[in-house]
Scaffold this motif. Structure first.
Motif, PDB file in Angstrom:
ATOM      1  N   VAL A 161      -9.235   1.564  -0.645  1.00 23.75           N
ATOM      2  CA  VAL A 161      -8.757   1.252  -1.991  1.00 23.75           C
ATOM      3  C   VAL A 161      -9.684   0.224  -2.635  1.00 23.75           C
ATOM      4  N   THR A 162     -10.119   0.551  -3.844  1.00 23.49           N
ATOM      5  CA  THR A 162     -10.994  -0.326  -4.612  1.00 23.49           C
ATOM      6  C   THR A 162     -10.360  -0.555  -5.985  1.00 23.49           C
ATOM      7  N   PHE A 221       4.157  17.940   0.156  1.00 25.53           N
ATOM      8  CA  PHE A 221       3.732  16.867   1.039  1.00 25.53           C
ATOM      9  C   PHE A 221       4.776  15.760   1.025  1.00 25.53           C
ATOM     10  N   THR A 222       5.079  15.208   2.201  1.00 23.91           N
ATOM     11  CA  THR A 222       5.993  14.077   2.314  1.00 23.91           C
ATOM     12  C   THR A 222       5.415  13.058   3.293  1.00 23.91           C
ATOM     13  N   LEU A 223       5.876  11.825   3.159  1.00 23.78           N
ATOM     14  CA  LEU A 223       5.513  10.760   4.091  1.00 23.78           C
ATOM     15  C   LEU A 223       6.643  10.605   5.103  1.00 23.78           C
ATOM     16  N   PRO A 224       6.374  10.793   6.398  1.00 23.37           N
ATOM     17  CA  PRO A 224       7.438  10.613   7.385  1.00 23.37           C
ATOM     18  C   PRO A 224       7.689   9.152   7.751  1.00 23.37           C
ATOM     19  N   ALA A 225       6.754   8.257   7.384  1.00 17.05           N
ATOM     20  CA  ALA A 225       6.890   6.837   7.710  1.00 17.05           C
ATOM     21  C   ALA A 225       6.068   6.026   6.714  1.00 17.05           C
ATOM     22  N   GLU A 226       6.283   4.732   6.715  1.00 21.60           N
ATOM     23  CA  GLU A 226       5.531   3.835   5.837  1.00 21.60           C
ATOM     24  C   GLU A 226       4.065   3.774   6.263  1.00 21.60           C
ATOM     25  N   ARG A 261      -3.613   3.659   6.279  1.00 23.06           N
ATOM     26  CA  ARG A 261      -3.550   4.909   7.029  1.00 23.06           C
ATOM     27  C   ARG A 261      -2.097   5.365   7.033  1.00 23.06           C
ATOM     28  N   PHE A 262      -1.919   6.673   6.970  1.00 21.44           N
ATOM     29  CA  PHE A 262      -0.573   7.214   6.964  1.00 21.44           C
ATOM     30  C   PHE A 262      -0.592   8.670   7.403  1.00 21.44           C
ATOM     31  N   GLN A 263       0.498   9.047   8.044  1.00 19.35           N
ATOM     32  CA  GLN A 263       0.684  10.448   8.403  1.00 19.35           C
ATOM     33  C   GLN A 263       1.413  11.121   7.252  1.00 19.35           C
ATOM     34  N   TRP A 264       1.165  12.408   7.082  1.00 20.28           N
ATOM     35  CA  TRP A 264       1.871  13.187   6.073  1.00 20.28           C
ATOM     36  C   TRP A 264       2.310  14.503   6.695  1.00 20.28           C
ATOM     37  N   HIS A 265       3.333  15.090   6.099  1.00 23.01           N
ATOM     38  CA  HIS A 265       3.840  16.401   6.500  1.00 23.01           C
ATOM     39  C   HIS A 265       3.715  17.342   5.313  1.00 23.01           C
ATOM     40  N   MET A 274       0.815  -1.209   0.000  1.00 21.97           N
ATOM     41  CA  MET A 274       0.000   0.000   0.000  1.00 21.97           C
ATOM     42  C   MET A 274       0.855   1.269   0.000  1.00 21.97           C
ATOM     43  N   SER A 275       2.174   1.130   0.142  1.00 20.36           N
ATOM     44  CA  SER A 275       2.981   2.347   0.100  1.00 20.36           C
ATOM     45  C   SER A 275       2.897   3.001  -1.269  1.00 20.36           C
ATOM     46  N   ASP A 276       2.679   2.187  -2.309  1.00 23.20           N
ATOM     47  CA  ASP A 276       2.517   2.743  -3.651  1.00 23.20           C
ATOM     48  C   ASP A 276       1.306   3.677  -3.725  1.00 23.20           C
ATOM     49  N   ILE A 277       0.212   3.291  -3.097  1.00 20.24           N
ATOM     50  CA  ILE A 277      -0.993   4.128  -3.148  1.00 20.24           C
ATOM     51  C   ILE A 277      -0.757   5.437  -2.398  1.00 20.24           C
ATOM     52  N   ALA A 278      -0.044   5.400  -1.275  1.00 20.99           N
ATOM     53  CA  ALA A 278       0.266   6.626  -0.535  1.00 20.99           C
ATOM     54  C   ALA A 278       1.193   7.522  -1.348  1.00 20.99           C
ATOM     55  N   ASP A 279       2.165   6.933  -2.024  1.00 21.28           N
ATOM     56  CA  ASP A 279       3.069   7.721  -2.879  1.00 21.28           C
ATOM     57  C   ASP A 279       2.296   8.383  -4.020  1.00 21.28           C
TER      58      ASP A 279
END
Length: 117
Positions: free
Chosen positions: A100-101, A63-68, A77-81, A1-6
């Motif tokens: 995600v569908t 926007f950046t992802l601080p963690a996976e 679920r993910f945090q963003w900065h 799922m990291s691809d979807i967050a990216d």
């Protein structure tokens, strides 16, 4: 799922309207919903308009992802900065949950953890 967050953050970071619109079509289902404390929209047009408004409010920030991301089944679920590329601390910190569908986001629930005063 990291691809979807990216992919999701790539949409938020894309300032060229035509490229952003293409990324939205690739990342979100046609009837996707987006809801956070500042608004609720549906569909590609609504998402595009909402993102363009945020970019106008915070020009030059990224926007950046601080963690996976944390994910299971069709949820992530993910945090963003959000901040200047060279800033030591983000201006805004948020947390999103996506559904995600068929490989694209069908719903986003967003939360704001840190906002400017």
């Amino acid at each position: 799922m990291s691809d979807i967050a990216d992919r999701y953050l790539a949409v938020w970071n894309e300032t060229d309207p035509a490229r952003r619109r293409a990324l939205i079509a690739d990342t979100f289902t046609e009837d996707a919903s987006y809801t956070d404390p500042l608004g609720a929209v549906r569909g590609h047009d609504g998402i595009d308009t909402f993102i363009a408004g945020a970019q106008a409010q915070f020009p030059g920030l990224v926007f950046t992802l601080p963690a996976e991301p944390d994910a299971h089944h069709n949820l992530a679920r993910f945090q963003w900065h959000l901040g200047a590329p060279d800033a030591p601390e983000p201006l805004v910190i948020g947390f999103d949950v996506v559904v995600v569908t068929d490989g694209r986001i069908s719903a986003v629930g967003g939360f704001l953890d840190k906002v400017p005063a």
